[in-house]
Scaffold this motif. Sequence first.
Motif, PDB file in Angstrom:
ATOM      1  N   PRO A   1       0.848  -1.196   0.000  1.00 12.50           N
ATOM      2  CA  PRO A   1       0.000   0.000   0.000  1.00 12.50           C
ATOM      3  C   PRO A   1       0.888   1.253   0.000  1.00 12.50           C
ATOM      4  O   PRO A   1       1.874   1.306   0.754  1.00 12.50           O
ATOM      5  CB  PRO A   1      -0.797  -0.126   1.295  1.00 12.50           C
ATOM      6  CG  PRO A   1      -0.832  -1.599   1.574  1.00 12.50           C
ATOM      7  CD  PRO A   1       0.487  -2.128   1.088  1.00 12.50           C
TER       8      PRO A   1
ATOM      9  N   ARG B   1       0.864   4.118   1.278  1.00 18.45           N
ATOM     10  CA  ARG B   1       1.136   4.821   2.539  1.00 18.45           C
ATOM     11  C   ARG B   1       2.301   4.189   3.299  1.00 18.45           C
ATOM     12  O   ARG B   1       2.968   4.850   4.086  1.00 18.45           O
ATOM     13  CB  ARG B   1      -0.120   4.867   3.417  1.00 18.45           C
ATOM     14  CG  ARG B   1      -0.571   3.516   3.934  1.00 18.45           C
ATOM     15  CD  ARG B   1      -1.852   3.582   4.744  1.00 18.45           C
ATOM     16  NE  ARG B   1      -2.273   2.250   5.177  1.00 18.45           N
ATOM     17  CZ  ARG B   1      -2.948   1.405   4.417  1.00 18.45           C
ATOM     18  NH1 ARG B   1      -3.298   1.749   3.182  1.00 18.45           N
ATOM     19  NH2 ARG B   1      -3.291   0.214   4.883  1.00 18.45           N
TER      20      ARG B   1
ATOM     21  N   GLU C   1       5.083   5.992 -12.286  1.00 21.28           N
ATOM     22  CA  GLU C   1       4.179   6.654 -11.347  1.00 21.28           C
ATOM     23  C   GLU C   1       4.194   8.167 -11.577  1.00 21.28           C
ATOM     24  O   GLU C   1       3.142   8.823 -11.605  1.00 21.28           O
ATOM     25  CB  GLU C   1       4.587   6.315  -9.915  1.00 21.28           C
ATOM     26  CG  GLU C   1       3.587   6.729  -8.858  1.00 21.28           C
ATOM     27  CD  GLU C   1       2.297   5.921  -8.877  1.00 21.28           C
ATOM     28  OE1 GLU C   1       1.311   6.388  -8.273  1.00 21.28           O
ATOM     29  OE2 GLU C   1       2.245   4.823  -9.494  1.00 21.28           O
TER      30      GLU C   1
ATOM     31  N   ARG D   1       0.982  10.295 -13.117  1.00 18.13           N
ATOM     32  CA  ARG D   1       0.354  11.316 -12.265  1.00 18.13           C
ATOM     33  C   ARG D   1       0.415  12.692 -12.911  1.00 18.13           C
ATOM     34  O   ARG D   1      -0.302  13.597 -12.490  1.00 18.13           O
ATOM     35  CB  ARG D   1       1.049  11.370 -10.902  1.00 18.13           C
ATOM     36  CG  ARG D   1       0.778  10.164 -10.021  1.00 18.13           C
ATOM     37  CD  ARG D   1       1.402  10.346  -8.655  1.00 18.13           C
ATOM     38  NE  ARG D   1       1.211   9.174  -7.812  1.00 18.13           N
ATOM     39  CZ  ARG D   1       0.981   9.231  -6.503  1.00 18.13           C
ATOM     40  NH1 ARG D   1       0.914  10.396  -5.893  1.00 18.13           N
ATOM     41  NH2 ARG D   1       0.832   8.121  -5.813  1.00 18.13           N
TER      42      ARG D   1
ATOM     43  N   GLY E   1       1.643   0.411  -6.022  1.00 19.42           N
ATOM     44  CA  GLY E   1       0.551   0.209  -5.069  1.00 19.42           C
ATOM     45  C   GLY E   1       0.176  -1.251  -4.926  1.00 19.42           C
ATOM     46  O   GLY E   1       0.520  -2.090  -5.764  1.00 19.42           O
TER      47      GLY E   1
ATOM     48  N   LYS F   1      -2.672  -2.194  -5.303  1.00 23.54           N
ATOM     49  CA  LYS F   1      -3.554  -2.300  -6.465  1.00 23.54           C
ATOM     50  C   LYS F   1      -3.371  -1.019  -7.260  1.00 23.54           C
ATOM     51  O   LYS F   1      -2.667  -0.108  -6.819  1.00 23.54           O
ATOM     52  CB  LYS F   1      -5.023  -2.479  -6.025  1.00 23.54           C
ATOM     53  CG  LYS F   1      -5.570  -1.338  -5.194  1.00 23.54           C
ATOM     54  CD  LYS F   1      -6.958  -1.682  -4.669  1.00 23.54           C
ATOM     55  CE  LYS F   1      -7.528  -0.606  -3.754  1.00 23.54           C
ATOM     56  NZ  LYS F   1      -8.228   0.467  -4.427  1.00 23.54           N
ATOM     57  N   ILE F   2      -3.985  -0.952  -8.416  1.00 25.19           N
ATOM     58  CA  ILE F   2      -3.934   0.277  -9.210  1.00 25.19           C
ATOM     59  C   ILE F   2      -4.913   1.290  -8.604  1.00 25.19           C
ATOM     60  O   ILE F   2      -6.050   0.936  -8.282  1.00 25.19           O
ATOM     61  CB  ILE F   2      -4.327  -0.009 -10.674  1.00 25.19           C
ATOM     62  CG1 ILE F   2      -3.324  -0.976 -11.299  1.00 25.19           C
ATOM     63  CG2 ILE F   2      -4.435   1.280 -11.469  1.00 25.19           C
ATOM     64  CD1 ILE F   2      -2.038  -0.378 -11.802  1.00 25.19           C
ATOM     65  N   TYR F   3      -4.454   2.514  -8.436  1.00 18.77           N
ATOM     66  CA  TYR F   3      -5.300   3.594  -7.910  1.00 18.77           C
ATOM     67  C   TYR F   3      -5.562   4.611  -9.021  1.00 18.77           C
ATOM     68  O   TYR F   3      -4.853   5.613  -9.130  1.00 18.77           O
ATOM     69  CB  TYR F   3      -4.613   4.273  -6.716  1.00 18.77           C
ATOM     70  CG  TYR F   3      -4.538   3.398  -5.487  1.00 18.77           C
ATOM     71  CD1 TYR F   3      -5.558   3.427  -4.536  1.00 18.77           C
ATOM     72  CD2 TYR F   3      -3.468   2.531  -5.287  1.00 18.77           C
ATOM     73  CE1 TYR F   3      -5.509   2.614  -3.405  1.00 18.77           C
ATOM     74  CE2 TYR F   3      -3.404   1.716  -4.158  1.00 18.77           C
ATOM     75  CZ  TYR F   3      -4.431   1.761  -3.226  1.00 18.77           C
ATOM     76  OH  TYR F   3      -4.376   0.948  -2.112  1.00 18.77           O
TER      77      TYR F   3
ATOM     78  N   GLU G   1      -7.527   6.958  -9.425  1.00 15.44           N
ATOM     79  CA  GLU G   1      -7.785   8.353  -9.016  1.00 15.44           C
ATOM     80  C   GLU G   1      -6.497   9.174  -8.906  1.00 15.44           C
ATOM     81  O   GLU G   1      -6.541  10.409  -8.888  1.00 15.44           O
ATOM     82  CB  GLU G   1      -8.557   8.389  -7.686  1.00 15.44           C
ATOM     83  CG  GLU G   1      -7.833   7.812  -6.474  1.00 15.44           C
ATOM     84  CD  GLU G   1      -8.022   6.304  -6.269  1.00 15.44           C
ATOM     85  OE1 GLU G   1      -7.744   5.839  -5.140  1.00 15.44           O
ATOM     86  OE2 GLU G   1      -8.425   5.600  -7.224  1.00 15.44           O
ATOM     87  N   ASN G   2      -5.344   8.488  -8.827  1.00 14.14           N
ATOM     88  CA  ASN G   2      -4.063   9.211  -8.746  1.00 14.14           C
ATOM     89  C   ASN G   2      -3.588   9.727 -10.097  1.00 14.14           C
ATOM     90  O   ASN G   2      -2.657  10.533 -10.154  1.00 14.14           O
ATOM     91  CB  ASN G   2      -2.965   8.298  -8.174  1.00 14.14           C
ATOM     92  CG  ASN G   2      -3.140   8.034  -6.698  1.00 14.14           C
ATOM     93  OD1 ASN G   2      -3.813   8.782  -6.005  1.00 14.14           O
ATOM     94  ND2 ASN G   2      -2.544   6.950  -6.224  1.00 14.14           N
ATOM     95  N   TYR G   3      -4.206   9.249 -11.173  1.00 19.00           N
ATOM     96  CA  TYR G   3      -3.658   9.496 -12.502  1.00 19.00           C
ATOM     97  C   TYR G   3      -4.553  10.447 -13.278  1.00 19.00           C
ATOM     98  O   TYR G   3      -5.749  10.232 -13.399  1.00 19.00           O
ATOM     99  CB  TYR G   3      -3.480   8.171 -13.241  1.00 19.00           C
ATOM    100  CG  TYR G   3      -2.685   7.183 -12.410  1.00 19.00           C
ATOM    101  CD1 TYR G   3      -1.458   7.551 -11.868  1.00 19.00           C
ATOM    102  CD2 TYR G   3      -3.181   5.918 -12.122  1.00 19.00           C
ATOM    103  CE1 TYR G   3      -0.733   6.675 -11.069  1.00 19.00           C
ATOM    104  CE2 TYR G   3      -2.456   5.036 -11.334  1.00 19.00           C
ATOM    105  CZ  TYR G   3      -1.244   5.413 -10.806  1.00 19.00           C
ATOM    106  OH  TYR G   3      -0.535   4.550 -10.011  1.00 19.00           O
TER     107      TYR G   3
END
Length: 205
Positions: free
Chosen positions: A65, A67, A111, A115, A132, A134-136, A138-140
């Motif tokens: 993750p 974070r 990344e 972004r 990550g 998983k794929i996020y 919303e970051n891209y």
Amino acid sequence: MHKKEIVTAGKKLTEAKKALIMIHGRGATAEDIIGLSSYLQVKDFALLAPQATNYTWYPYSFLMPPRQNEPWLSSALALLGDVVSDVNKAGIASENIYFLGFSQGACLTLEFVTRNARRWGGVTAFTGGLIGDKIYPENYKGDFQGTPVFLGTSDPDPHVPVERVYATTNILKSMNAAVTEKIYPGMGHTIDQDEIETANTLIFQ
């Protein structure tokens, strides 16, 4: 946190029309990745390779993750943003800025550009994927506007599952990158001659 330590080679920024930002892997150095430039068709480029503090961009696997890799990951992304800003200020537009990374450096490269999607000169990721557990999506954000991207990797690879490479390709294509993906059976965690030749043909032609 990552300090701004940049190893340079090739043309001076003020004299070059193109720049290549090269991102080393875990345990490696900026000098190591700059050394790869001798195999690439980049003689007219300014070459810039940031050095990660303690030789690593973030401490854990890119599949953790995000974070758990903070604050190092955000610091590394911010550093790349600073380098791009410096290149822009020297008079080189983003469409003439190229990126190349290997392994952890390839993950960080992908990344960052995803972004900050725009028309870049080109992106070469030797063994990497988006970061990550998983794929996020919303970051891209942004639009690659046809930026050529080359993803090369081994199947299997001890650090980068080929499924993440496939997923990364799909995200990049959905953002209008012109992606070429090559999977090399049993290549191992390295950079192969065919990858170099493909990068030269597709990205640095």
